[in-house]
Scaffold this motif. Structure first.
Motif, PDB file in Angstrom:
ATOM      1  N   TRP B   7     -38.214  27.490  45.134  1.00  0.00           N
ATOM      2  CA  TRP B   7     -37.458  27.316  43.898  1.00  0.00           C
ATOM      3  C   TRP B   7     -37.572  25.874  43.428  1.00  0.00           C
ATOM      4  O   TRP B   7     -37.279  24.947  44.187  1.00  0.00           O
ATOM      5  N   TYR B   8     -37.974  25.691  42.190  1.00  0.00           N
ATOM      6  CA  TYR B   8     -37.951  24.364  41.579  1.00  0.00           C
ATOM      7  C   TYR B   8     -36.866  24.340  40.502  1.00  0.00           C
ATOM      8  O   TYR B   8     -36.692  25.327  39.772  1.00  0.00           O
ATOM      9  N   ILE B   9     -36.193  23.216  40.353  1.00  0.00           N
ATOM     10  CA  ILE B   9     -35.302  23.079  39.202  1.00  0.00           C
ATOM     11  C   ILE B   9     -36.174  22.961  37.956  1.00  0.00           C
ATOM     12  O   ILE B   9     -37.069  22.119  37.888  1.00  0.00           O
ATOM     13  N   ALA B  10     -35.916  23.843  36.987  1.00  0.00           N
ATOM     14  CA  ALA B  10     -36.698  23.852  35.752  1.00  0.00           C
ATOM     15  C   ALA B  10     -35.952  23.169  34.620  1.00  0.00           C
ATOM     16  O   ALA B  10     -36.572  22.703  33.658  1.00  0.00           O
ATOM     17  N   ALA B  11     -34.623  23.129  34.721  1.00  0.00           N
ATOM     18  CA  ALA B  11     -33.822  22.556  33.629  1.00  0.00           C
ATOM     19  C   ALA B  11     -32.393  22.378  34.106  1.00  0.00           C
ATOM     20  O   ALA B  11     -31.962  23.017  35.079  1.00  0.00           O
ATOM     21  N   LEU B  12     -31.669  21.492  33.446  1.00  0.00           N
ATOM     22  CA  LEU B  12     -30.218  21.514  33.543  1.00  0.00           C
ATOM     23  C   LEU B  12     -29.732  22.775  32.829  1.00  0.00           C
ATOM     24  O   LEU B  12     -30.306  23.152  31.794  1.00  0.00           O
ATOM     25  N   SER B  13     -28.711  23.426  33.343  1.00  0.00           N
ATOM     26  CA  SER B  13     -28.190  24.616  32.655  1.00  0.00           C
ATOM     27  C   SER B  13     -27.842  24.297  31.211  1.00  0.00           C
ATOM     28  O   SER B  13     -28.022  25.105  30.305  1.00  0.00           O
ATOM     29  N   SER B  14     -27.350  23.088  30.983  1.00  0.00           N
ATOM     30  CA  SER B  14     -26.928  22.709  29.624  1.00  0.00           C
ATOM     31  C   SER B  14     -28.100  22.591  28.651  1.00  0.00           C
ATOM     32  O   SER B  14     -27.905  22.573  27.440  1.00  0.00           O
ATOM     33  N   THR B  96     -44.024  36.582  33.180  1.00  0.00           N
ATOM     34  CA  THR B  96     -42.700  35.953  33.284  1.00  0.00           C
ATOM     35  C   THR B  96     -42.484  35.497  34.729  1.00  0.00           C
ATOM     36  O   THR B  96     -43.254  35.868  35.624  1.00  0.00           O
ATOM     37  N   PHE B  97     -41.424  34.726  34.939  1.00  0.00           N
ATOM     38  CA  PHE B  97     -41.130  34.200  36.273  1.00  0.00           C
ATOM     39  C   PHE B  97     -39.671  34.435  36.622  1.00  0.00           C
ATOM     40  O   PHE B  97     -38.800  34.332  35.744  1.00  0.00           O
ATOM     41  N   PRO B  98     -39.377  34.703  37.908  1.00  0.00           N
ATOM     42  CA  PRO B  98     -37.990  34.800  38.351  1.00  0.00           C
ATOM     43  C   PRO B  98     -37.252  33.496  38.065  1.00  0.00           C
ATOM     44  O   PRO B  98     -37.815  32.407  38.230  1.00  0.00           O
ATOM     45  N   ILE B  99     -36.015  33.629  37.654  1.00  0.00           N
ATOM     46  CA  ILE B  99     -35.236  32.459  37.266  1.00  0.00           C
ATOM     47  C   ILE B  99     -33.780  32.728  37.642  1.00  0.00           C
ATOM     48  O   ILE B  99     -33.297  33.860  37.515  1.00  0.00           O
ATOM     49  N   VAL B 100     -33.091  31.713  38.163  1.00  0.00           N
ATOM     50  CA  VAL B 100     -31.725  31.855  38.656  1.00  0.00           C
ATOM     51  C   VAL B 100     -30.957  30.597  38.265  1.00  0.00           C
ATOM     52  O   VAL B 100     -31.525  29.513  38.287  1.00  0.00           O
ATOM     53  N   GLU B 101     -29.692  30.757  37.915  1.00  0.00           N
ATOM     54  CA  GLU B 101     -28.869  29.567  37.663  1.00  0.00           C
ATOM     55  C   GLU B 101     -27.906  29.360  38.809  1.00  0.00           C
ATOM     56  O   GLU B 101     -27.210  30.279  39.241  1.00  0.00           O
ATOM     57  N   ARG B 102     -27.862  28.134  39.288  1.00  0.00           N
ATOM     58  CA  ARG B 102     -26.925  27.818  40.367  1.00  0.00           C
ATOM     59  C   ARG B 102     -26.665  26.310  40.402  1.00  0.00           C
ATOM     60  O   ARG B 102     -27.589  25.524  40.219  1.00  0.00           O
ATOM     61  N   PHE B 103     -25.424  25.940  40.663  1.00  0.00           N
ATOM     62  CA  PHE B 103     -25.021  24.526  40.796  1.00  0.00           C
ATOM     63  C   PHE B 103     -25.304  23.724  39.514  1.00  0.00           C
ATOM     64  O   PHE B 103     -25.568  22.525  39.574  1.00  0.00           O
ATOM     65  N   GLY B 104     -25.308  24.416  38.374  1.00  0.00           N
ATOM     66  CA  GLY B 104     -25.524  23.698  37.115  1.00  0.00           C
ATOM     67  C   GLY B 104     -26.975  23.453  36.775  1.00  0.00           C
ATOM     68  O   GLY B 104     -27.284  22.741  35.827  1.00  0.00           O
ATOM     69  N   PHE B 105     -27.879  24.068  37.569  1.00  0.00           N
ATOM     70  CA  PHE B 105     -29.303  23.931  37.304  1.00  0.00           C
ATOM     71  C   PHE B 105     -29.950  25.310  37.124  1.00  0.00           C
ATOM     72  O   PHE B 105     -29.465  26.306  37.642  1.00  0.00           O
TER      73      PHE B 105
END
Lengths: 343, 343, 343
Positions: B7-14, B96-105
């Motif tokens: 898992w890489y961080i792709a963005a801040l959730s915001s 497409t790619f799997p994507i998950v939000e967690r800890f604000g990322f």
């Protein structure tokens, strides 16, 4: 690929202070400074720990401290501190290079340290520090291989076309030069009797008549071209009413497509006239700017097409062609393994 | 070359809204958006028809329409329209790619889809959403390979030299750290009793005396470094008069020479003080700018010279060296063909 | 790699004067000028002596003098002067190229000189100089391979999505085109009865109702696409209340990733209305700017990913696919050695 067992001008003496100065020379990144006592020092600009530039560090007295983890080297390159470690191996050191100041320039030796003999610094630059001659030197940057600048200087017929506003006159284009090649000696001589004086000659010496103009140039491998110049009112042989100067061009390679152009113009007239000095400085820089425009365009073509695809040769090409051979021979000799003393 | 089964961080959730956001991650061009229901979606940013960027298209409800010929994909990537054609094969789809939000990322999985288990998202970031801790996160861009930033974080002695204006004090340079390596666990601990407080610590906690300072960091492959930090007035053990925070650094590769630096700094004091939050944000960004200047210069050297040419090693190099081995091992394992279950 | 035995548009006729104009065409640097008599001339932009650009020289009457050492060539390329040398070999010459003016364009032949037959210039451009048709032409620059622009023009369904502000309407996206391929003939025809008029059609012809819209395009190898266009009020067949024009697109390659986009739009209505001409010029340039934005982004992707990795094909891809084959075949044929006449 450049010869390494030779002295290159790394800086004007006036450029170096007790502060870090960086410059790439023959593809090596270098950082230089003076110690408190004024001695010039040159390091490879790369900390041997994490390869960051030492030029991003600071001087700690005469020692050089890397700005990343604080590892510190004395001015000979020996490691004197690794923060957080009480001891470290004696062999920890940064790479330094032999450096000598002479004739107002700082010279560096990038090759085998034991061959760095200061007597190999070309004497042809001595006019910069000779009594009776007013020194003048400066620095210029060109985005082209230094060989293209050497080619340029060894065929001065281009002055008639590229430098009409300063040193060009028709005679320098039309008068065949006499090229003498003996082994590694290259000399080109051109005497232009009774010709129109170039604009800069008028500005410098106040000529009101035609002149007899003389130029003799020679090549000092790997990258210096020295030009002896004099001019007198036509037919007079009266040097007191003429001018004489040496145009010294030392073309230190930066990379395979960029050059540090160090130049000097010692003259034997109006030695104390600083306005004359600044007028000449401006005129030389203008002249070399004209060369630069042409040669940088030539470099862009040579990035894609080899010079060997040329199909027109002139007699004036002899000197540049021989200079290329000499430099190629220096490189070749450094690359081949040393011959055993006995077979 | 980067590991893909992670898992890489792709963005801040915001950062994500119902609009197209593009970003390159580990050399893959990605376009992301939220559906109307708020679900994050990630596509390869390349229309499978003519390979133009889908990010130059538009959202048609929750579907993504290419801006060139209007071919449209639902948010799972399935083709739902080819203008001018009544039907088309079922297999037409965009990647497409799997994507998950967690800890604000927002986290993305670029590798084998069936291995994308959200439980593999590192728990070390949980302090960003833990009660009693004030979250703070931001994004920073560095033109260097992410490994150089990992090296940087795994040897914090550099704080003493590079970050004197914020988190550096002399102690962090002079105090040897204790490095513990057990298999793929890398931990580095440094306790600095009775030391001068760094400027940022004074600004944050108002220290008026020397402090006891503690830091413990660990590496979460492939690209996250977490640092536990606390400091108290020297000799007091009084945490109510001190500070504690976690410095979370997740160094998502963009390309082989650029990095998305996602960071967080959850703290356990003055949790509702937004001025404190913004002061810390500014100080961290300033600190990382100092790293960036050094590391981008280091990258320019490593573009030409391999890190292996270094000749000076310190004890503090153990952790970065081991981290490089772990990442190289992940890459190697992904590249070798799967072993058959039986021979 | 581009075909060389063909005519490329090198310039608008209006661009050439008695002055040096440089342009790279199919990776060859060219310098062009008109003689005093108005005849267009094209040289390789490279002095055969030192390979500097001849475009940095000057015209000496109709001759071209190199700006470096003053070597001079007449307008056929024959050397007529080497300064400082009284004589020189007859074979000294600069390379020139066949050049022809037709239909308001300057055409150049980069291949084998003996094959340069002006009759091979495509007649499809003749509408630019046909009585009853008002000429309009211009030049546009795109940083992408010319094949991407050919692909673009051979599938006009994109007009519905990329050009909604000018020539796009929904019908051009939704109406399947009829593609006819016979050997090296590629023709695509689309009739759109009773459709909303595109904005530019309203501005040009004042339509107040739906229209019947027609387009027919064909490919002239290696890089010209011609589009016949007409539109009339729906169901009327009344050409006096409609419009007709030819969109001529000649996509001269500059390099492997840049294109000189020469275009023309001869029309058969309001032939003397210069405001109409300028309105159309602005609208076409705007339309091609929209293509450029998309195609330059596509080029950046194709720099890294081959077009062959696409997985979605449409019926509209037939024409662009065949055009690519034809150009590849031209290149292949030029590269293979000539077959001996007899075996």
């Amino acid at each position: 690929m450049f010869p390494k067992n030779c002295w290159y001008i790394a800086a004007l003496s006036s450029e170096l202070r007790h502060a870090l100065t960086k410059r790439t020379i023959a593809n090596e990144a270098i950082v230089m400074y003076r110690t408190a006592a004024g001695v010039a020092v040159a390091f490879l600009d790369r900390c041997p720990h994490r390869l960051v530039p030492l030029s991003m560090g600071r001087l700690d007295g005469d020692a050089l401290q890397c700005g990343y983890h604080g590892i510190t080297f004395d001015h000979t390159g020996r490691c004197v501190r690794v923060p957080g470690e009480e001891s470290f191996p004696d062999h920890f050191c940064a790479q330094t290079f032999p450096i000598v100041e002479r004739f107002g320039f700082v010279w560096i030796w990038l090759g085998e340290r034991e061959k760095a003999d200061a007597e190999l610094i070309p004497q042809a630059l001595r006019w910069q520090s000779e009594p009776g001659w007013c020194p003048l030197s400066d620095y210029f940057y060109v985005t082209a291989h230094n060989q293209l600048l050497i080619d340029n200087l060894l065929d001065l017929s281009h002055e008639a076309f590229l430098h009409q506003g300063t040193i060009g006159n028709q005679a320098v284009g039309e008068t065949p030069a006499k090229t003498t090649i003996r082994g590694d000696q290259i000399e080109v001589e051109r005497f232009m009797p009774d010709c129109t004086p170039p604009k800069l000659f008028v500005a410098a010496a106040g000529f009101t008549t035609n002149i007899d103009r003389y130029q003799r140039l020679f090549f000092v491998p790997p990258c210096t071209v020295v030009i002896e110049v004099w001019a007198v009112p036509a037919g007079t042989q009266d040097k007191s009413k003429g001018l004489a100067w040496w145009v010294i061009n030392s073309l230190t390679p930066e990379t395979d497509r960029s050059t540090h152009y160090f130049w000097a113009l010692p003259r034997n007239f109006k030695q104390d006239d600083t306005a004359m000095t600044e007028m000449l400085r401006a005129a030389v820089n203008r002249t070399f700017s004209e060369d630069r425009t042409m040669i940088e365009a030539q470099q862009l073509i040579l990035d894609k097409v080899p010079l060997e695809s040329r199909t027109v040769y002139t007699r004036a090409d002899q000197a540049p062609a021989r200079a290329r051979q000499l430099v190629a021979e220096l490189v070749r000799r450094e690359q081949q393994p040393a011959t055993p003393a006995s077979a």
